[in-house]
Design a protein around this motif. Structure first.
Motif, PDB file in Angstrom:
ATOM      1  N   UNK A  41     -28.961   1.966 -16.984  1.00  0.00           N
ATOM      2  CA  UNK A  41     -27.662   1.367 -17.433  1.00  0.00           C
ATOM      3  C   UNK A  41     -27.361   0.933 -18.669  1.00  0.00           C
ATOM      4  N   UNK A  42     -28.580   0.700 -19.542  1.00  0.00           N
ATOM      5  CA  UNK A  42     -28.354   0.268 -20.700  1.00  0.00           C
ATOM      6  C   UNK A  42     -28.046   1.726 -21.594  1.00  0.00           C
ATOM      7  N   UNK A  43     -28.799   2.695 -21.324  1.00  0.00           N
ATOM      8  CA  UNK A  43     -28.556   3.938 -21.827  1.00  0.00           C
ATOM      9  C   UNK A  43     -27.012   4.579 -21.344  1.00  0.00           C
ATOM     10  N   UNK A  44     -26.745   4.440 -20.281  1.00  0.00           N
ATOM     11  CA  UNK A  44     -25.364   4.973 -19.851  1.00  0.00           C
ATOM     12  C   UNK A  44     -24.377   4.066 -20.615  1.00  0.00           C
ATOM     13  N   UNK A  45     -24.496   2.550 -20.702  1.00  0.00           N
ATOM     14  CA  UNK A  45     -23.651   1.786 -21.502  1.00  0.00           C
ATOM     15  C   UNK A  45     -23.351   2.284 -22.789  1.00  0.00           C
ATOM     16  N   UNK A  46     -24.676   2.739 -23.311  1.00  0.00           N
ATOM     17  CA  UNK A  46     -24.401   3.057 -24.839  1.00  0.00           C
ATOM     18  C   UNK A  46     -23.854   4.434 -25.033  1.00  0.00           C
ATOM     19  N   UNK A  47     -23.958   5.242 -24.082  1.00  0.00           N
ATOM     20  CA  UNK A  47     -23.243   6.510 -24.230  1.00  0.00           C
ATOM     21  C   UNK A  47     -21.634   6.273 -24.006  1.00  0.00           C
ATOM     22  N   UNK A  48     -21.365   5.480 -23.098  1.00  0.00           N
ATOM     23  CA  UNK A  48     -19.928   5.156 -22.799  1.00  0.00           C
ATOM     24  C   UNK A  48     -19.343   4.547 -24.011  1.00  0.00           C
ATOM     25  N   UNK A  49     -20.047   3.643 -24.678  1.00  0.00           N
ATOM     26  CA  UNK A  49     -19.444   2.695 -25.853  1.00  0.00           C
ATOM     27  C   UNK A  49     -19.368   3.510 -27.115  1.00  0.00           C
ATOM     28  N   UNK A  50     -20.354   4.629 -27.203  1.00  0.00           N
ATOM     29  CA  UNK A  50     -20.287   5.400 -28.288  1.00  0.00           C
ATOM     30  C   UNK A  50     -19.243   6.605 -28.326  1.00  0.00           C
ATOM     31  N   UNK A  51     -19.217   7.310 -27.342  1.00  0.00           N
ATOM     32  CA  UNK A  51     -18.502   8.544 -27.079  1.00  0.00           C
ATOM     33  C   UNK A  51     -16.707   8.370 -26.308  1.00  0.00           C
ATOM     34  N   UNK A  52     -16.701   7.417 -25.681  1.00  0.00           N
ATOM     35  CA  UNK A  52     -15.519   7.033 -24.926  1.00  0.00           C
ATOM     36  C   UNK A  52     -14.720   5.910 -25.604  1.00  0.00           C
ATOM     37  N   UNK A  53     -15.269   4.697 -26.184  1.00  0.00           N
ATOM     38  CA  UNK A  53     -14.745   3.875 -27.011  1.00  0.00           C
ATOM     39  C   UNK A  53     -14.850   3.812 -28.303  1.00  0.00           C
ATOM     40  N   UNK A  54     -15.818   4.455 -29.005  1.00  0.00           N
ATOM     41  CA  UNK A  54     -16.090   4.741 -30.254  1.00  0.00           C
ATOM     42  C   UNK A  54     -16.606   3.553 -30.779  1.00  0.00           C
ATOM     43  N   UNK A  55     -17.225   2.782 -30.101  1.00  0.00           N
ATOM     44  CA  UNK A  55     -17.592   1.183 -30.463  1.00  0.00           C
ATOM     45  C   UNK A  55     -19.216   1.027 -30.178  1.00  0.00           C
ATOM     46  N   UNK A  56     -20.123   1.813 -30.895  1.00  0.00           N
ATOM     47  CA  UNK A  56     -21.550   1.798 -30.672  1.00  0.00           C
ATOM     48  C   UNK A  56     -21.997   0.387 -30.676  1.00  0.00           C
ATOM     49  N   UNK A  57     -22.880  -0.025 -29.597  1.00  0.00           N
ATOM     50  CA  UNK A  57     -23.664  -1.066 -29.461  1.00  0.00           C
ATOM     51  C   UNK A  57     -25.039  -1.064 -29.984  1.00  0.00           C
ATOM     52  N   UNK A  58     -25.066  -1.687 -30.919  1.00  0.00           N
ATOM     53  CA  UNK A  58     -26.666  -1.328 -31.877  1.00  0.00           C
ATOM     54  C   UNK A  58     -27.890  -2.067 -31.352  1.00  0.00           C
ATOM     55  N   UNK A  59     -27.877  -2.972 -30.202  1.00  0.00           N
ATOM     56  CA  UNK A  59     -29.027  -3.428 -29.736  1.00  0.00           C
ATOM     57  C   UNK A  59     -29.284  -2.735 -28.437  1.00  0.00           C
ATOM     58  N   UNK A  60     -28.490  -1.808 -27.783  1.00  0.00           N
ATOM     59  CA  UNK A  60     -28.496  -1.186 -26.621  1.00  0.00           C
ATOM     60  C   UNK A  60     -30.091  -0.434 -26.668  1.00  0.00           C
ATOM     61  N   UNK A  61     -30.310   0.309 -27.811  1.00  0.00           N
ATOM     62  CA  UNK A  61     -31.554   1.126 -27.850  1.00  0.00           C
ATOM     63  C   UNK A  61     -32.884   0.337 -27.830  1.00  0.00           C
ATOM     64  N   UNK A  62     -32.764  -1.036 -28.464  1.00  0.00           N
ATOM     65  CA  UNK A  62     -33.734  -1.628 -28.796  1.00  0.00           C
ATOM     66  C   UNK A  62     -34.284  -2.379 -27.114  1.00  0.00           C
ATOM     67  N   UNK A  63     -32.879  -2.747 -26.466  1.00  0.00           N
ATOM     68  CA  UNK A  63     -33.052  -3.641 -25.294  1.00  0.00           C
ATOM     69  C   UNK A  63     -33.735  -2.565 -24.012  1.00  0.00           C
TER      70      UNK A  63
END
Length: 620
Positions: A41-63
């Motif tokens: 779920x976290x990784x998928x959220x990171x993909x969506x935020x980065x590629x679809x809304x162009x708003x990377x979530x910096x803490x996703x990878x750490x979580x």
């Protein structure tokens, strides 16, 4: 002659009541399943935020990394409960029944000794990390690394339960006494070992590790105990350092894709996507001589690009093809030989877990490894197909007809969503559109949706079992990775890497001689240690030497991975050969003679790959 049972690779069908810790582990299994869902779920959220809304979530990878190490350690405990840690039982099974029971108990005591000896250091390591704050979440790193002592405690508890419920008390007492006496002897000789310096290394990392391996101790604990005993009795290095090396080995960000691709293999198997591919290829090639052999090999090539797992590859392809191959007069031993060597060939096809781990350990671009692996696998595929065609020259084709064109098109349409997945995975990573971790997450979601809509899907209970199975398999893989990297670090600290480099450079013939030496080393290690442990242990030593000799790192990676996979499928020790025999329901006695020509075909392909670097590097 050996049998498949001589290699303990876990028994998923084992009755739960026979596992003393299974009730205790049910909450742990549930937590591990939730952690795997959280990672995806976290990784998928990171993909969506980065590629679809162009708003990377910096803490996703750490979580995701925090969830990942907890998943790894709890998964290792689940794997111990299920007896799924990879171990060699070839020699144990040769013993009389009573002696075998004692050695099994002794092996469990050895595992417990390792856990007890490292327990204090693991808690101290977690405590020290309290003063280190994570970069994105701004929380103490103890929340992440506490997984190590908790996982060790769970494994130790399981071992104690198993010992007192399934072993004779006398065997336990004798085993404990033997371990104490050996430890006291090593402690008494510690000054001599320290004075010997690096020359004491073989005693601990060859003799002790080898003895544990022959006694049926799981490979991860063989590496761990060898390294720990070397640090304790032959150096002044605190064993606390070993926990840090294990943490480092299991925490690489790129390794997040390992459990996700393992889950992808489970989904592939459960939905029947592999069978859809086999059905289409059978309609396309099944009417020619050696047609079904070609279907078998090409199916392994394609299916491996979805699952990333040799076992999943073989289990998906064999049941769909073997009945018709037998009807046409193909011998079962020949079919198993093709299954085993085809799986070895396919291990370089993206998204191979072996390539992902190797890229993490050796610092090589995953995209480059995926591109090279695809081409290398084609060379090996052609070698195997050519041999299969020659050996099928007398195949009985009576009554075999070409499939109607309409049937071929219908099966193509049905298989298309499954067929396209491996090429999407490779293209996305190779072109840099997404990382291997991101692609693995997308591929799982794609497979779940397509598998549910087109291939029958599966229920929630089946999904839960797949999540737990993925956690167990991933934990076993990652624990091997952690202990093997700590062992490789100890070897490097002892100066063996430089000594080996000096020896390799002094050999006549330069780079070609070193490639031949590397092939021989990884053929042997592939037989004995299985794939990942061999690569993780030797890569930090061998890649710097290859670079000194001017060998391209991707070319060298392809050579050693193929050599390792050939060793994995080579009898009488190669564990992959026995897995193929088990899946094909064929006695190893009858298959062992049939596999040699196909092993020779793989070796011929390996020689071509080693001699022509452009095969590995021409498409980078």
């Amino acid at each position: 002659m050996t049998t498949a049972e001589e290699f303990d690779v876990g028994d998923l069908s084992e009755n739960e009541s026979a596992r003393p810790g299974s009730r205790f582990m049910r909450p742990v299994e549930a937590i591990a399943a939730l952690l795997l869902v959280a990672v995806i779920g976290l990784l998928l959220t990171g993909v969506v935020s980065r590629y679809l809304v162009n708003l990377p979530i910096i803490w996703i990878e750490e979580a995701a990394s925090i969830c990942f190490i907890w998943l790894a350690m709890l998964g290792a405990a689940i794997s111990l409960d299920r007896n799924e840690h990879l171990r060699l039982t070839l020699f144990v099974r040769m013993l009389p029944r009573r002696a075998e029971e004692f050695v099994e108990t002794f092996a469990m005591v050895i595992v417990g000794t390792f856990l007890v000896a490292l327990m204090r250091d693991s808690f101290e390591y977690a405590y020290e990390e309290w003063f280190i704050t994570t970069a994105a979440l701004h929380i103490p790193n103890t929340y992440r690394v506490a997984a190590i002592p908790v996982g060790m405690l769970a494994m130790l508890g399981l071992l104690v339960m198993h010992l007192f419920r399934s072993s004779r008390l006398a065997d336990v007492a004798i085993s404990v006494a033997a371990v104490v006496l050996i430890s006291l002897g090593l402690w008494a000789l510690s000054p001599q070992f320290i004075a010997m310096g690096a020359t004491a290394l073989p005693l601990f990392l060859v003799v002790i590790v080898g003895a544990c391996l022959f006694a049926g101790v799981p490979i991860a604990f063989c590496f761990g105990l060898g390294t720990l005993s070397y640090l304790l009795f032959a150096t002044h290095i605190p064993t606390f350092v070993m926990v840090g090396r294990m943490d480092e080995g299991m925490s690489g960000v790129i390794l997040l894709s390992v459990p996700v691709f393992v889950l992808l293999g489970c989904v592939l198997d459960a939905t029947g996507m592999g069978k859809a591919i086999v059905g289409f290829l059978s309609s396309l090639l099944g009417h020619v001589k050696a047609g079904l052999s070609h279907v078998l090999l090409v199916s392994l090539f394609i299916v491996s690009g979805i699952s990333g797992s040799k076992v999943s590859d073989m289990a998906a392809v064999a049941p769909a093809l073997f009945p018709e191959m037998k009807r046409r007069g193909n011998k079962p031993n020949e079919m198993v030989a093709q299954l085993a060597t085809g799986a070895a060939m396919a291990d370089t096809v993206p998204p191979s877990i072996v390539l992902i781990v190797l890229g993490s350990v050796a610092g090589i671009s995953i995209a480059a490894l995926f591109s090279a692996g695809f081409v290398v696998a084609i060379v090996l595929l052609l070698s195997l197909m050519a041999l299969a065609r020659w050996r099928a020259r007398h195949e009985n084709m009576e009554g075999v007809r070409r499939a109607p064109f309409g049937d071929v098109i219908r099966l193509l349409v049905f298989a298309a969503p499954a067929l396209v997945l491996p090429f999407l995975i490779r293209a996305a990573v190779a072109e840099g559109a997404a990382t291997a971790t991101e692609v693995s997450t997308i591929a799982v979601v794609y497979s779940l949706v397509i598998g549910g809509l087109m291939y029958g899907g599966f229920g929630l209970r089946a999904l839960y079992r797949m999540l737990v199975e993925t956690a167990a398999m991933s934990g076993a893989i990652l624990l091997i990775l952690g202990t093997a990297l700590s062992m490789a670090w100890a070897i490097t600290q002892a100066g063996v890497g430089q000594t080996l480099a000096d020896f390799a450079i002094s050999l006549p013939g330069g780079a070609p001689t070193f490639l031949v030496l590397s092939i021989a080393i990884f053929l042997v290690l592939g037989c004995v240690l299985e794939g990942l442990p061999a690569l993780v242990l030797m890569s930090p030593l061998m890649f710097p030497i290859a670079q000194q000799m001017g060998i391209n790192e991707v070319h060298y990676a392809m050579v050693i991975v193929v050599a390792m996979n050939i060793g994995l499928m080579t009898p009488p020790i190669g564990i992959g050969f026995y897995l193929a025999c088990r899946i094909g329901n064929v006695s190893p006695d009858s298959a062992i003679h049939a596999v040699w020509p196909y092993v020779a075909a793989l070796m011929a392909g390996l020689i071509v790959i080693a001699a022509v670097p452009a095969i590995s590097t021409g498409f980078l």
